[in-house]
Design a protein around this motif. Sequence first.
Motif, mmCIF file in Angstrom:
data_model
loop_
_atom_site.group_PDB
_atom_site.id
_atom_site.type_symbol
_atom_site.label_atom_id
_atom_site.label_comp_id
_atom_site.label_asym_id
_atom_site.label_seq_id
_atom_site.Cartn_x
_atom_site.Cartn_y
_atom_site.Cartn_z
ATOM 1 N N ILE A 1 13.169 2.928 -0.607
ATOM 2 C CA ILE A 1 11.899 3.232 -1.420
ATOM 3 C C ILE A 1 11.604 1.656 -2.121
ATOM 4 O O ILE A 1 12.356 1.588 -3.169
ATOM 5 N N PRO A 2 10.721 0.891 -1.710
ATOM 6 C CA PRO A 2 10.647 -0.483 -2.435
ATOM 7 C C PRO A 2 9.645 -0.273 -3.358
ATOM 8 O O PRO A 2 8.416 0.338 -3.255
ATOM 9 N N VAL A 3 9.466 -1.001 -4.496
ATOM 10 C CA VAL A 3 8.289 -1.044 -5.452
ATOM 11 C C VAL A 3 8.154 -2.715 -5.451
ATOM 12 O O VAL A 3 8.932 -3.349 -5.913
ATOM 13 N N LYS A 4 7.114 -3.229 -5.084
ATOM 14 C CA LYS A 4 6.751 -4.739 -5.063
ATOM 15 C C LYS A 4 5.433 -4.823 -5.765
ATOM 16 O O LYS A 4 4.515 -4.220 -6.159
ATOM 17 N N LEU A 5 5.649 -6.365 -6.299
ATOM 18 C CA LEU A 5 4.567 -6.834 -7.237
ATOM 19 C C LEU A 5 3.984 -8.248 -6.487
ATOM 20 O O LEU A 5 5.281 -9.069 -6.451
ATOM 21 N N GLY A 6 2.755 -8.328 -6.237
ATOM 22 C CA GLY A 6 2.687 -9.746 -5.539
ATOM 23 C C GLY A 6 1.026 -9.993 -6.139
ATOM 24 O O GLY A 6 0.200 -9.324 -6.774
ATOM 25 N N TYR A 7 0.461 -11.144 -5.313
ATOM 26 C CA TYR A 7 -0.695 -11.773 -5.608
ATOM 27 C C TYR A 7 -1.336 -12.055 -4.334
ATOM 28 O O TYR A 7 -0.496 -12.630 -3.589
ATOM 29 N N SER B 1 -4.744 -14.945 4.502
ATOM 30 C CA SER B 1 -4.404 -14.663 2.982
ATOM 31 C C SER B 1 -2.922 -14.677 3.136
ATOM 32 O O SER B 1 -2.413 -14.442 3.823
ATOM 33 N N LEU B 2 -2.346 -15.258 2.112
ATOM 34 C CA LEU B 2 -0.913 -15.285 1.601
ATOM 35 C C LEU B 2 -0.409 -14.261 0.538
ATOM 36 O O LEU B 2 -1.036 -14.540 -0.590
ATOM 37 N N ILE B 3 0.324 -13.610 0.719
ATOM 38 C CA ILE B 3 0.720 -12.407 -0.623
ATOM 39 C C ILE B 3 2.266 -12.743 -0.889
ATOM 40 O O ILE B 3 3.174 -12.075 -0.163
ATOM 41 N N PRO B 4 2.518 -13.606 -1.769
ATOM 42 C CA PRO B 4 3.886 -13.680 -2.224
ATOM 43 C C PRO B 4 4.249 -12.318 -2.968
ATOM 44 O O PRO B 4 3.422 -12.140 -3.706
ATOM 45 N N TYR B 5 5.476 -11.990 -2.964
ATOM 46 C CA TYR B 5 5.723 -10.783 -3.702
ATOM 47 C C TYR B 5 7.287 -10.719 -3.890
ATOM 48 O O TYR B 5 8.240 -11.283 -3.428
ATOM 49 N N ILE B 6 7.621 -9.899 -5.252
ATOM 50 C CA ILE B 6 9.006 -9.776 -5.455
ATOM 51 C C ILE B 6 8.915 -8.262 -6.269
ATOM 52 O O ILE B 6 8.022 -7.673 -6.408
ATOM 53 N N GLY B 7 10.252 -7.652 -6.040
ATOM 54 C CA GLY B 7 10.279 -6.049 -6.555
ATOM 55 C C GLY B 7 11.733 -5.764 -6.572
ATOM 56 O O GLY B 7 12.613 -6.548 -6.435
ATOM 57 N N LEU B 8 11.739 -4.340 -6.675
ATOM 58 C CA LEU B 8 13.062 -3.857 -6.719
ATOM 59 C C LEU B 8 12.876 -2.605 -5.725
ATOM 60 O O LEU B 8 11.938 -2.359 -5.222
ATOM 61 N N ALA C 1 16.966 -6.162 -5.104
ATOM 62 C CA ALA C 1 15.922 -6.888 -5.468
ATOM 63 C C ALA C 1 15.385 -7.376 -3.936
ATOM 64 O O ALA C 1 16.165 -7.541 -3.095
ATOM 65 N N ILE C 2 13.966 -7.509 -4.011
ATOM 66 C CA ILE C 2 13.365 -7.841 -2.898
ATOM 67 C C ILE C 2 12.320 -9.287 -3.106
ATOM 68 O O ILE C 2 11.997 -9.243 -4.299
ATOM 69 N N ALA C 3 12.444 -10.238 -2.398
ATOM 70 C CA ALA C 3 11.494 -11.254 -2.470
ATOM 71 C C ALA C 3 10.986 -11.561 -1.116
ATOM 72 O O ALA C 3 11.638 -11.336 -0.172
ATOM 73 N N GLY C 4 9.567 -11.838 -0.942
ATOM 74 C CA GLY C 4 9.131 -12.033 0.425
ATOM 75 C C GLY C 4 7.557 -12.555 0.355
ATOM 76 O O GLY C 4 7.002 -12.713 -0.847
ATOM 77 N N VAL C 5 7.071 -12.696 1.397
ATOM 78 C CA VAL C 5 5.743 -13.120 1.577
ATOM 79 C C VAL C 5 5.161 -12.602 2.898
ATOM 80 O O VAL C 5 5.907 -12.204 3.890
ATOM 81 N N LYS C 6 3.681 -12.029 2.754
ATOM 82 C CA LYS C 6 3.093 -11.633 3.916
ATOM 83 C C LYS C 6 1.887 -12.433 3.981
ATOM 84 O O LYS C 6 1.049 -13.168 3.305
ATOM 85 N N ALA C 7 1.602 -12.746 5.432
ATOM 86 C CA ALA C 7 0.471 -13.323 5.717
ATOM 87 C C ALA C 7 -0.515 -12.468 6.118
ATOM 88 O O ALA C 7 -0.200 -11.783 7.575
ATOM 89 N N VAL C 8 -1.785 -12.391 6.141
ATOM 90 C CA VAL C 8 -3.053 -11.619 6.830
ATOM 91 C C VAL C 8 -3.664 -12.609 7.471
ATOM 92 O O VAL C 8 -4.198 -13.430 6.857
ATOM 93 N N THR D 1 -0.795 -8.783 10.585
ATOM 94 C CA THR D 1 -0.162 -9.335 9.333
ATOM 95 C C THR D 1 1.307 -9.805 10.159
ATOM 96 O O THR D 1 1.911 -9.295 11.125
ATOM 97 N N ILE D 2 1.874 -10.583 9.279
ATOM 98 C CA ILE D 2 3.204 -11.076 9.367
ATOM 99 C C ILE D 2 4.008 -11.222 8.148
ATOM 100 O O ILE D 2 3.392 -11.725 7.083
ATOM 101 N N SER D 3 5.306 -10.635 7.964
ATOM 102 C CA SER D 3 5.716 -10.476 6.512
ATOM 103 C C SER D 3 7.486 -10.950 6.676
ATOM 104 O O SER D 3 7.722 -10.532 8.024
ATOM 105 N N PHE D 4 7.899 -11.593 5.600
ATOM 106 C CA PHE D 4 9.279 -11.976 5.789
ATOM 107 C C PHE D 4 9.723 -11.454 4.279
ATOM 108 O O PHE D 4 9.070 -11.888 3.414
ATOM 109 N N ASP D 5 10.756 -10.698 4.610
ATOM 110 C CA ASP D 5 11.562 -10.127 3.138
ATOM 111 C C ASP D 5 12.948 -10.527 3.049
ATOM 112 O O ASP D 5 13.689 -10.842 4.141
ATOM 113 N N TYR D 6 13.634 -10.802 2.049
ATOM 114 C CA TYR D 6 14.907 -10.958 1.677
ATOM 115 C C TYR D 6 15.352 -9.606 0.774
ATOM 116 O O TYR D 6 14.679 -9.550 -0.607
#
Length: 143
Positions: free
Chosen positions: A27-33, A42-49, A99-106, A112-117
């Motif tokens: 269960i992730p909780v992410k915050l991005g812009y 559109s690019l949406i970088p995000y971090i979370g837990l 912890a999660i860090a990633g970026v999503k491209a719309v 959509t294409i997204s990459f997470d670590y």
Amino acid sequence: MKLGENYGKNTYYRYPNVEVKMNYLQIPVKLGYNFHINDKLSLIPYIGLYAVYGFNAGKSDLQMVDNGKLLDTSWKPTEGYGYSAGQSIRGFKHWEVGAIAGVKAVIGKHYTISFDYNIGLNKAQSTYGLRNSTFQLSVGYRF
């Protein structure tokens, strides 16, 4: 996960082949812009837990050397394994946080294409200090 020859602490007890099969619910909780690059991208970088629960672990292969003898057996990773005095593997924890860090491209309005670590903040297994970490690539279509 498969571990090789170094999964052991001394010369009398070694584990040449250890296999771990775990199933998790994450269960992730992410915050991005959302950065609008142009009308079609559109690019949406995000971090979370995240919180993870290991709900199932099937029987996994285990090979060990006990005083020079090679033994093949199986084990349940959430329960651990104990063979003789001084030889044991503690089980994997059911709960983990990370912890999660990633970026999503719309692309366009629908693709959509997204990459997470993902990296575990606590140890998933304490005997050998193992932590979960994953890379994830996702491709999607938005309706």
